[in-house]
Design a protein around this motif. Structure first.
Motif, mmCIF file in Angstrom:
data_model
loop_
_atom_site.group_PDB
_atom_site.id
_atom_site.type_symbol
_atom_site.label_atom_id
_atom_site.label_comp_id
_atom_site.label_asym_id
_atom_site.label_seq_id
_atom_site.Cartn_x
_atom_site.Cartn_y
_atom_site.Cartn_z
ATOM 1 N N SER A 110 0.846 -1.195 0.000
ATOM 2 C CA SER A 110 0.000 0.000 0.000
ATOM 3 C C SER A 110 0.883 1.248 0.000
ATOM 4 N N PRO A 111 0.323 2.415 -0.372
ATOM 5 C CA PRO A 111 1.130 3.654 -0.381
ATOM 6 C C PRO A 111 1.784 3.947 0.975
ATOM 7 N N SER A 112 1.075 3.718 2.077
ATOM 8 C CA SER A 112 1.662 3.991 3.399
ATOM 9 C C SER A 112 2.810 3.024 3.696
ATOM 10 N N GLU A 113 2.678 1.788 3.229
ATOM 11 C CA GLU A 113 3.747 0.813 3.435
ATOM 12 C C GLU A 113 4.967 1.151 2.589
ATOM 13 N N VAL A 114 4.731 1.597 1.363
ATOM 14 C CA VAL A 114 5.841 2.008 0.499
ATOM 15 C C VAL A 114 6.595 3.171 1.132
ATOM 16 N N GLU A 115 5.859 4.080 1.762
ATOM 17 C CA GLU A 115 6.490 5.223 2.404
ATOM 18 C C GLU A 115 7.386 4.776 3.565
ATOM 19 N N LEU A 116 6.950 3.777 4.336
ATOM 20 C CA LEU A 116 7.777 3.259 5.422
ATOM 21 C C LEU A 116 9.037 2.587 4.879
ATOM 22 N N VAL A 117 8.922 1.886 3.769
ATOM 23 C CA VAL A 117 10.096 1.277 3.143
ATOM 24 C C VAL A 117 11.063 2.373 2.697
ATOM 25 N N ARG A 118 10.516 3.459 2.161
ATOM 26 C CA ARG A 118 11.357 4.575 1.724
ATOM 27 C C ARG A 118 12.127 5.149 2.917
ATOM 28 N N GLN A 119 11.460 5.311 4.047
ATOM 29 C CA GLN A 119 12.129 5.835 5.239
ATOM 30 C C GLN A 119 13.214 4.869 5.731
ATOM 31 N N ALA A 120 12.946 3.572 5.621
ATOM 32 C CA ALA A 120 13.947 2.579 6.018
ATOM 33 C C ALA A 120 15.176 2.677 5.134
ATOM 34 N N CYS A 121 14.973 2.866 3.829
ATOM 35 C CA CYS A 121 16.101 3.000 2.898
ATOM 36 C C CYS A 121 16.908 4.258 3.184
ATOM 37 N N GLU A 122 16.208 5.337 3.527
ATOM 38 C CA GLU A 122 16.914 6.585 3.845
ATOM 39 C C GLU A 122 17.792 6.400 5.085
ATOM 40 N N LEU A 123 17.251 5.745 6.103
ATOM 41 C CA LEU A 123 18.023 5.499 7.322
ATOM 42 C C LEU A 123 19.201 4.570 7.026
ATOM 43 N N ALA A 124 18.972 3.531 6.232
ATOM 44 C CA ALA A 124 20.030 2.574 5.902
ATOM 45 C C ALA A 124 21.115 3.221 5.058
ATOM 46 N N THR A 125 20.732 4.145 4.165
ATOM 47 C CA THR A 125 21.715 4.812 3.311
ATOM 48 C C THR A 125 22.734 5.568 4.169
ATOM 49 N N LEU A 126 22.243 6.241 5.200
ATOM 50 C CA LEU A 126 23.138 6.975 6.091
ATOM 51 C C LEU A 126 23.971 6.021 6.949
ATOM 52 N N ALA A 127 23.325 4.963 7.449
ATOM 53 C CA ALA A 127 24.010 4.057 8.378
ATOM 54 C C ALA A 127 25.033 3.171 7.685
ATOM 55 N N TYR A 128 24.727 2.732 6.450
ATOM 56 C CA TYR A 128 25.575 1.758 5.767
ATOM 57 C C TYR A 128 26.624 2.403 4.861
ATOM 58 N N ALA A 129 26.696 3.706 4.834
ATOM 59 C CA ALA A 129 27.601 4.400 3.914
ATOM 60 C C ALA A 129 29.020 3.849 4.021
ATOM 61 N N SER A 130 29.598 3.495 2.875
ATOM 62 C CA SER A 130 30.971 2.993 2.726
ATOM 63 C C SER A 130 31.178 1.592 3.295
ATOM 64 N N HIS A 131 30.145 0.950 3.786
ATOM 65 C CA HIS A 131 30.277 -0.405 4.322
ATOM 66 C C HIS A 131 29.873 -1.431 3.262
ATOM 67 N N THR A 132 30.589 -2.539 3.257
ATOM 68 C CA THR A 132 30.299 -3.587 2.276
ATOM 69 C C THR A 132 30.187 -4.943 2.955
ATOM 70 N N GLU A 133 29.575 -5.871 2.217
ATOM 71 C CA GLU A 133 29.573 -7.271 2.640
ATOM 72 C C GLU A 133 30.945 -7.865 2.332
ATOM 73 N N LEU A 134 31.241 -9.066 2.873
ATOM 74 C CA LEU A 134 32.539 -9.676 2.580
ATOM 75 C C LEU A 134 32.685 -10.072 1.110
ATOM 76 N N THR A 135 31.567 -10.090 0.381
ATOM 77 C CA THR A 135 31.624 -10.350 -1.063
ATOM 78 C C THR A 135 32.050 -9.111 -1.836
ATOM 79 N N GLY A 136 32.146 -7.975 -1.145
ATOM 80 C CA GLY A 136 32.493 -6.723 -1.811
ATOM 81 C C GLY A 136 31.286 -5.916 -2.214
ATOM 82 N N VAL A 137 30.081 -6.471 -2.062
ATOM 83 C CA VAL A 137 28.855 -5.766 -2.433
ATOM 84 C C VAL A 137 28.514 -4.737 -1.361
ATOM 85 N N PRO A 138 28.191 -3.498 -1.756
ATOM 86 C CA PRO A 138 27.780 -2.490 -0.770
ATOM 87 C C PRO A 138 26.633 -3.015 0.085
ATOM 88 N N LEU A 139 26.665 -2.684 1.353
ATOM 89 C CA LEU A 139 25.716 -3.250 2.306
ATOM 90 C C LEU A 139 24.270 -2.900 1.957
#
Length: 660
Positions: A30-59
């Motif tokens: 639903s639109p409200s659920e998509v908005e919560l996913v968007r907020q989660a991505c925004e928070l993760a973008t700040l938190a995971y910046a420059s961090h990668t998995e051991l495979t080399g893929v950005p977190l």
């Protein structure tokens, strides 16, 4: 699990890519659920910046890739948000408060569940433990315990699905890891996670995890079989799609309501079958397979006739498990034919009811595939979880079906680690003493203390899942009788209590046997049955061995009354059994009175001189060493002062007036 930058540079998702992916979610959320996913991505973008998995893929790319897999499984918004934020504990300060304020307590609980599962993941990849277990033949048992531990540690089955998707995403990019890391990760996935996907019926992830893990564990064999298949997986899927369409059309024309589905066999499954049945690749007829489900048994055989009319049957490749079900009651028709383009094709035909039993009942397909022994309780739990996963495909109702994902199905056991990393399966609320006895009886006897995760704990401490337990012992020790007290809570397991009881019963076996032999000899002498075979007396007392009988007599587990009864029954095998035997008393002043002694006959009786019982005093019989049974008043001082060791020499007695 979370690492710093890798030398292998894989471009991170751009803001535009992330936005496009989020916008695509409107088809599922639903639109409200998509908005919560968007907020989660925004928070993760700040938190995971420059961090990668051991495979080399950005977190962040790893998290959104995992979330995309779960979207394809029709999972809910909470699952998607949790997946994006699964690494929050390592990268966000006060992550619990932050996530609860922005997304709610359910997200916090799910992320905590992922943290607990990662403890199992670490042990599943521990090569030294697996090598040790393979040497002593305990590998399968340990891996099975890890799977059960994983399920026991989560309170919401969505956590397991997130971890299955995350492991699949890791495998897709595992080429970026070192060779050692590749084998380590693939080993854990093949041993624990792909079988769980199989059991839960998450086929989309099962085959991918199996194939990709095999690619890193046995690369040469993988390449050889892949080459033998002559076609890529996509080509095989297109072939199966053509077969499905043909069968659906022909079945409809014949008036048969049917459901046709198929999956091309993947490489892991092919290699596994070649090994299990000792076959060459050319001998396999089910590299391509379809399944036909119909309403009743009659339609099964009609569909079989139709299939064999369409394509030529391969001789010797037909099994009728409907007429002759397997031992686990699996029922189906199996046939192999030369399908389109002359390629071998396996066809399975069964009713919907048979299929449901096969998938959800005790004839579970995963049990057959893994070759495991039947565990009815575990089968029922897995069947229930499969039903829950099937219900998520249905439209959501006002009752919110997702509450069903929360489960305590596996909470009746606790799974802990030894210091070496082995898994021990114990009943819920088990203690360190239970743990010690589960490892070895002698270790349990010598237990004097315990450490849990490096900290000293009391011996009645209730163990929790995934704790590492270390037992502190003395060189020479013995169990305490306090351990048997249910109120003190030292032992939960029946096996542990039995071992403690056994220790106390058998510590003085030789002394008990000597004492028991003396007691039995005395009873035989008292009955005037010196020639009676003691082995027969032991059998009469329900012991297979005379030594066990004597030990029990010496411990006091067998009373003199029981011995006397057994001796009398052997001396008079044809006599009618009576509960009361009349014995005339000697005194003449009560010539019209008799004494009856319960259960014993043909014994000399006399009246005690200390209390001189007379009718109608309450009386009791006392078995003497050489004068038969003496009748005392029940209130006699002699009777009241008898020690516990002589209580079994008392016999019920009463007056019987005979006034003829």
């Amino acid at each position: 699990m979370i690492h710093g930058s890798s030398s292998l540079q894989i471009p991170a998702l751009s803001d535009h890519d992330t936005q496009v992916w989020i916008d695509s979610l409107s088809k599922h959320l639903s639109p409200s659920e998509v908005e919560l996913v968007r907020q989660a991505c925004e928070l993760a973008t700040l938190a995971y910046a420059s961090h990668t998995e051991l495979t080399g893929v950005p977190l962040l790319q790893h998290a959104t890739g995992t979330a995309a897999i779960l979207i394809s499984l029709n999972m809910d918004a909470e699952t998607i948000i949790t997946t994006i934020l699964y690494a929050a504990p390592a990268h966000i300060d006060n992550w619990q408060e932050t996530l609860k304020a922005r997304f709610g307590s359910n997200i916090v609980s799910l992320v905590e569940g992922i943290l607990r599962i990662e403890q199992v993941q670490e042990f599943s990849e521990f090569e030294d433990l697996q090598a040790q277990d393979k040497e002593n033949g305990d590998y399968s048992k340990q891996i099975e315990s890890l799977r059960k531990m994983l399920l026991a540690m989560v309170q919401d089955i969505r956590v397991v699905l997130i971890k299955l998707a995350e492991r699949t995403q890791t495998l897709r990019y595992l080429a970026g890891a070192s060779e050692t890391q590749q084998k380590q990760i693939a080993r854990g996935i093949q041993g624990v996670f792909s079988p769980l996907a199989n059991r839960l019926g998450v086929w989309q992830l099962k085959w991918e995890m199996e194939d990709l893990s095999l690619r890193y564990l046995e690369p040469q064999l993988y390449k050889e079989v892949a080459k033998l298949l002559d076609s890529r997986r996509v080509d095989r899927e297109q072939y199966i799609k053509h077969v499905e369409d043909t069968l659906k059309q022909k079945l409809a024309q014949a008036g048969i309501k049917a459901e046709v589905s198929g999956r091309p066999k993947h490489i892991y499954s092919i290699i596994n079958k070649m090994r299990r049945k000792n076959l060459d690749f050319e001998q396999l007829f089910d590299v391509r397979a379809v399944r036909i489900l119909v309403d009743d048994v009659k339609d099964c055989y009609t569909a079989l006739s139709l299939v064999q009319t369409l394509w030529q049957a391969i001789p010797g490749e037909f099994d009728d498990y409907i007429a002759r079900p397997k031992s686990n009651n699996y029922r189906s028709l199996h046939t192999a034919v030369n399908g389109p383009e002359g390629l071998a094709l396996e066809v399975q035909i069964r009713t919907f009811e048979m299929h449901e039993y096969s998938e959800l009942g005790v004839a579970a397909h995963w049990r057959y595939k893994e070759g495991g022994k039947s565990d009815i309780v575990l089968d029922e739990k897995i069947a229930w979880l499969r039903q829950i996963l099937a219900w998520k495909e249905a439209p959501k109702d006002s009752g919110d079906i997702l509450e069903q994902f929360k489960t305590e199905l596996f909470q009746d056991n606790v799974y802990v680690f030894t210091p070496q990393g082995r898994v021990v399966d114990l009943p819920k609320d088990a203690t360190p003493i239970d743990f010690a006895y589960a490892l070895h009886t002698d270790l349990g006897h010598r237990t004097r203390g315990a450490k849990v995760d490096g900290h000293i704990v009391p011996l009645n401490y209730k163990l929790q899942n995934a704790e590492r337990v270390e037992i502190l012992t003395t060189k020479h020790g013995a169990p305490s009788r306090d351990w048997l007290s249910p109120t003190l809570g030292y032992l939960k397991s029946a096996s542990g209590r039995a071992k403690v009881r056994h220790w106390f019963k058998h510590q003085h076996a030789e002394e008990n046997i000597t004492h028991g032999r003396a007691r039995l000899d005395k009873e035989i002498h008292r009955a005037g049955a010196g020639s009676l075979n003691q082995e027969k007396i032991a059998q009469k007392l329900h012991f297979n061995k005379l030594e066990d009988c004597l030990n029990a007599i010496g411990r006091g587990d067998v009373s003199e009354y029981q011995m006397a009864t057994a001796i009398q029954e052997l001396l008079h095998p044809n006599a009618e059994k009576v509960s009361h035997v009349a014995v005339k008393r000697v005194p003449t002043n009560l010539s019209t009175t008799e004494v009856t002694i319960e259960g014993i006959g043909n014994l000399q009786t006399n009246m005690a001189k200390c209390c001189k019982p007379v009718f109608p005093d309450a009386i009791v019989g006392y078995v003497t060493c050489d004068r038969g049974v003496t009748i005392h008043r029940q209130a006699c001082t002699f009777i009241r002062r008898l020690g516990d060791e002589r209580q079994d020499r008392l016999l019920n007695a009463q007056w019987r007036a005979d006034k003829s």
